[in-house]
Design an enzyme around this catalytic site. Structure first.
Site, PDB file in Angstrom:
ATOM      1  CG  ASP A 145      -2.173   0.796   1.006  1.00 29.04           C
ATOM      2  OD1 ASP A 145      -3.188   0.536   1.653  1.00 29.04           O
ATOM      3  OD2 ASP A 145      -2.135   1.719   0.141  1.00 29.04           O
TER       4      ASP A 145
HETATM    5  C1  GLC Z   1      -4.355   4.147  -0.078  1.00 29.27           C
HETATM    6  C2  GLC Z   1      -5.252   2.997   0.299  1.00 29.27           C
HETATM    7  C3  GLC Z   1      -5.336   1.918  -0.752  1.00 29.27           C
HETATM    8  C4  GLC Z   1      -5.237   2.547  -2.132  1.00 29.27           C
HETATM    9  C5  GLC Z   1      -3.845   3.120  -2.263  1.00 29.27           C
HETATM   10  C6  GLC Z   1      -3.624   3.803  -3.626  1.00 29.27           C
HETATM   11  O1  GLC Z   1      -3.577   4.549   1.013  1.00 29.27           O
HETATM   12  O2  GLC Z   1      -5.000   2.362   1.554  1.00 29.27           O
HETATM   13  O3  GLC Z   1      -6.584   1.231  -0.546  1.00 29.27           O
HETATM   14  O4  GLC Z   1      -5.460   1.561  -3.121  1.00 29.27           O
HETATM   15  O5  GLC Z   1      -3.544   4.047  -1.227  1.00 29.27           O
HETATM   16  O6  GLC Z   1      -4.454   4.920  -3.741  1.00 29.27           O
END
Ligand code: GLC
Length: 721
Positions: free
Chosen positions: A267
């Site tokens: 993430d």
């Molecule tokens: C965010 C979220 C994740 C998302 C990623 C990209 O922090 O936790 O669900 O897909 O970043 O935007």
């Protein structure tokens, strides 16, 4: 490009080109992007060079055929071997046509429509140049303080699993390589991100491996069994080790036990977060732990880019470990056909005709009508066209009904409640007042609301949370409606008019101050682009509500976590020999939630009778049929969700009082009755024993069938060896 050519491509790559393939950057870094910035700027303080960008493997957040084509074209010019970028984005519940938030979609229990919504989202995203979506999010949730419950389909492992499969099928289709308008799916957040202590986002998750396997892992496994191409690791710890550096979770379980060989992405920033977690002293150690744990792509930090070469030169990792990750990424690009066509379905002309088409909006409307849950109705709904309505509240005429994770959609496209109701009543029969802001109220607003309400037969309140009050980083310790809205309800309730409350929210709320003052409550969640139209049709009975809760509504936040599939304890409240005081209970509220899992009302009533089992015993290789007759006793056609739960009465470890094992939606005309059959097999009775073996035990099982997890008819049978 076939496998052999991929291998020769891998061998042509320099070590730096391989390492840079493992970084994912936002569009900000890329020529051709609408938000192109300077690498030296705040986002650019990652300490990466232009060379890293030119060799990077994927970009997140790009969308719009024109922008994606520009970025890809520029990238191919700058990349020595012409390796195309993977274009990834968050398409969670719609691209531009926004569907209800996933927690609402869960309450539809409609797997076909869920799959259709993902297919439409994929189509709109694909023509806009997206290759991969960071969805489905399948984290099991039991704590409404956590803002991201809006992204989940709820508190049941089995239901989350069948929805996960439906979403993956919708996004990917059956042949990602050859089917147009499909995107690769990325199931998230691995694992158990939905169980943070205190419901506070990014907080510690700590549970037994059995609880993890029994409740939290099944939906990820279901997504992968449906062919999901990617997995995203979670921010949280799992058994004391952050998921993103957790070898036991990623290599041992995901890859070795489950056989997943797709791409694992972190993430946002989660690799570098191993440092504040306290398991890495610096970015180099963070890179070491993540790559050894099996992580392929590092999202938006540069620990890999800046350290993997040094780690290799120090002999701490082998080049083959890097090759493993690079090759998985190249394979995904190959599967998406990007070496032959780096732009895949990006097409400006098709964008115009496909995005937000009438057909797409119609599906969003249908799903919204099925996702809303009628929680209370004391003979006030459906409304009548001749009634004078006062529509009051901060969501009366507000486009903020899309919910978080709808970035590519527009609130301007949303059908508001006022717009929806206008089509139901004559202009002079619809009075509107905002009454308050979401979190503030002033005398003028209140006076206007009281004045409008006094002229009406029925008050329809449109209350709730702003999108940003749930979703990521949207945890709330007090899950009541904001004080301003409770004041508005209280003042209006003194007029002794009938009140219908429609809720716009991303989580189960503590409904104190609303439920006792409303004659009816319709839970609309964030209903999406067609929300206003769907709610209006439900309020006037053009559509009979059929939604059923997939997450329990607590009496108060002090009751959290409250969920239906809980254990009995040694001192269950209400047991025959139970003492008055010394049992597992609260002194001030009931143990049961205000509204339980599976609950929802209809404008008609259904009766259940003649529950039977085809036999009293079930053998390991046999099956058992549970049947029940459901009848529509009212004068309106309606959809009923017949639910089947099972209880393993005595296990080697304690077993939940109920576990959802099957459900069926039946549409019945007035007076019509239907016999609904469910088939049970031994496989559905397995569980993780003390030593984590996943098997069933012979012995007594209870079967519960009914319209929700509380009002059930009980049967029993014995599993025999
Ligand atoms: C965010 C979220 C994740 C998302 C990623 C990209 O922090 O936790 O669900 O897909 O970043 O935007």
């Amino acid at each position: 490009m076939n496998e052999d050519k991929l291998i020769s491509l891998l061998h042509e790559m320099t070590i730096d080109e391989k390492i840079h393939q493992l970084i994912q950057l936002a569009t900000f870094f890329y020529e051709g992007a609408s938000d192109k910035g300077e690498i030296t700027g705040p986002l650019g303080d990652m300490g990466i060079s232009k060379e890293v960008v030119n060799n990077s493997g994927s970009v997140l957040g790009a969308s719009g055929a024109k922008e994606v084509i520009n970025i890809q074209k520029q990238h191919l010019k700058n990349n020595r071997l012409g390796i195309p970028l993977l274009i990834m984005a968050d398409i969670v519940h719609g691209f531009k046509t926004i569907f209800p938030v996933p927690l609402a979609i869960g309450c539809s229990w409609d797997l076909e429509l869920a799959e259709k919504s993902a297919e439409i989202a994929a189509k709109e995203a694909a023509v806009s140049g997206v290759h991969v979506t960071f969805a489905p999010m399948v984290d099991l949730v039991r704590d409404p303080r956590w803002g991201r419950v809006m992204e989940s389909t709820g508190e049941d492992p089995y239901l989350n699993g069948v929805f996960a499969e439906a979403f993956v099928r919708g996004f990917q289709g059956s042949n990602l390589t050859n089917e147009k308008y499909r995107v690769a799916a990325c199931v998230k957040h691995f694992a158990a991100y939905g169980a943070p202590e205190g419901g506070r986002d990014y907080n510690t998750v700590d549970m037994s491996e059995r609880q993890l396997r029994e409740s939290y892992l099944p939906a990820y496994k279901a997504a992968l069994d449906a062919g999901c191409e990617m997995v995203m690791t979670a921010f949280n710890t799992v058994d004391g080790i952050p998921a993103t550096g957790n070898k036991k979770l990623m290599r041992d379980l995901l890859r070795d036990e489950w056989g997943f060989d797709g791409v694992l992405i972190s993430d946002w920033g989660a690799v570098k977060e191993l440092i504040p977690h306290g398991v890495a002293k610096d970015e180099q150690e963070a890179a070491l732990k993540a790559i050894r744990a099996g992580l392929d792509i590092e999202m938006m930090t540069a620990c890999y880019a800046k350290n993997l070469r040094t780690l290799m030169e120090k002999g701490e990792i082998s080049e083959s470990l890097i090759d493993e990750s690079v090759f998985r990424i190249l394979q995904l690009k190959q599967k998406l056909g990007l070496f032959e066509n780096p732009y895949r379905d990006a097409n400006e002309a098709e964008e115009k005709e496909i995005i937000m088409s009438e057909a797409h909006r119609e599906t969003a409307y249908s799903l919204a009508t099925k996702s809303c849950v009628l929680l209370k109705n004391e003979n006030i709904l459906p409304l009548q066209p001749q009634q004078k309505i006062a529509l009051i509240g901060p969501f009366a005429d507000n486009g903020d009904i899309l919910g978080q994770w709808s970035w590519h959609g527009s609130r301007d496209d949303a059908v508001t409640f006022q717009e929806g109701l206008k089509s139901k009543v004559a202009d002079n029969n619809l009075l509107v007042a905002q009454g308050c802001e979401v979190e503030s109220i002033n005398a003028a607003q209140l006076d206007e609301a009281l004045s409008v309400a006094n002229q009406a037969d029925v008050i329809v309140l449109a209350l709730g949370e702003r999108s940003e009050m749930s979703g990521e980083a949207g945890s709330r310790a007090d899950i009541r409606l904001p004080e301003a809205q409770l004041k508005l309800v209280d003042q209006l309730s003194k007029l002794n008019k009938r009140i219908v409350t429609v809720l716009i929210n991303g989580r189960p709320l503590d409904l104190h101050g609303v439920v006792e003052k409303s004659d009816a409550i319709l839970e609309a969640w964030f209903p999406g682009t067609e929300g206003g139209r769907a709610v209006a049709d439900l309020l006037y009975g053009d559509v009979n509500p059929s939604g059923r809760l997939t997450m329990s509504f607590p009496h108060t936040v002090g009751q959290v976590p409250v969920y239906y599939n809980h254990f009995n304890t040694g001192r269950p409240q209400g047991a025959e020999d139970a003492q008055i005081r010394y049992v597992s209970q609260y002194l001030d509220i009931p143990n049961e939630p205000l509204y339980p899992f599976g609950f929802g009302l209809s404008y008609t009533t259904f009766s259940y009778h003649n529950a039977t089992l085809s036999a009293n015993t079930l053998s390991r290789d046999g099956d058992l049929t549970a049947s029940i007759t459901v009848k529509n006793e009212g004068d309106m056609a309606g959809e009923e969700l017949v639910q089947l739960y099972v209880r393993d009465v005595v296990g080697e470890v304690v077993r939940p009082l109920k576990e959802l094992k099957a459900f069926e939606k039946v549409t019945l005309q007035p007076g019509e009755e239907r016999v609904v059959h469910f088939t049970l097999t031994e496989d559905q009775l397995k569980y993780y024993h003390a030593d984590l073996t996943y098997i069933s035990d012979p012995g007594e099982f209870s079967v519960y069938i009914g319209p929700n997890s509380q009002d059930v008819t009980e049967l029993s049978f014995e599993l025999v060896d």
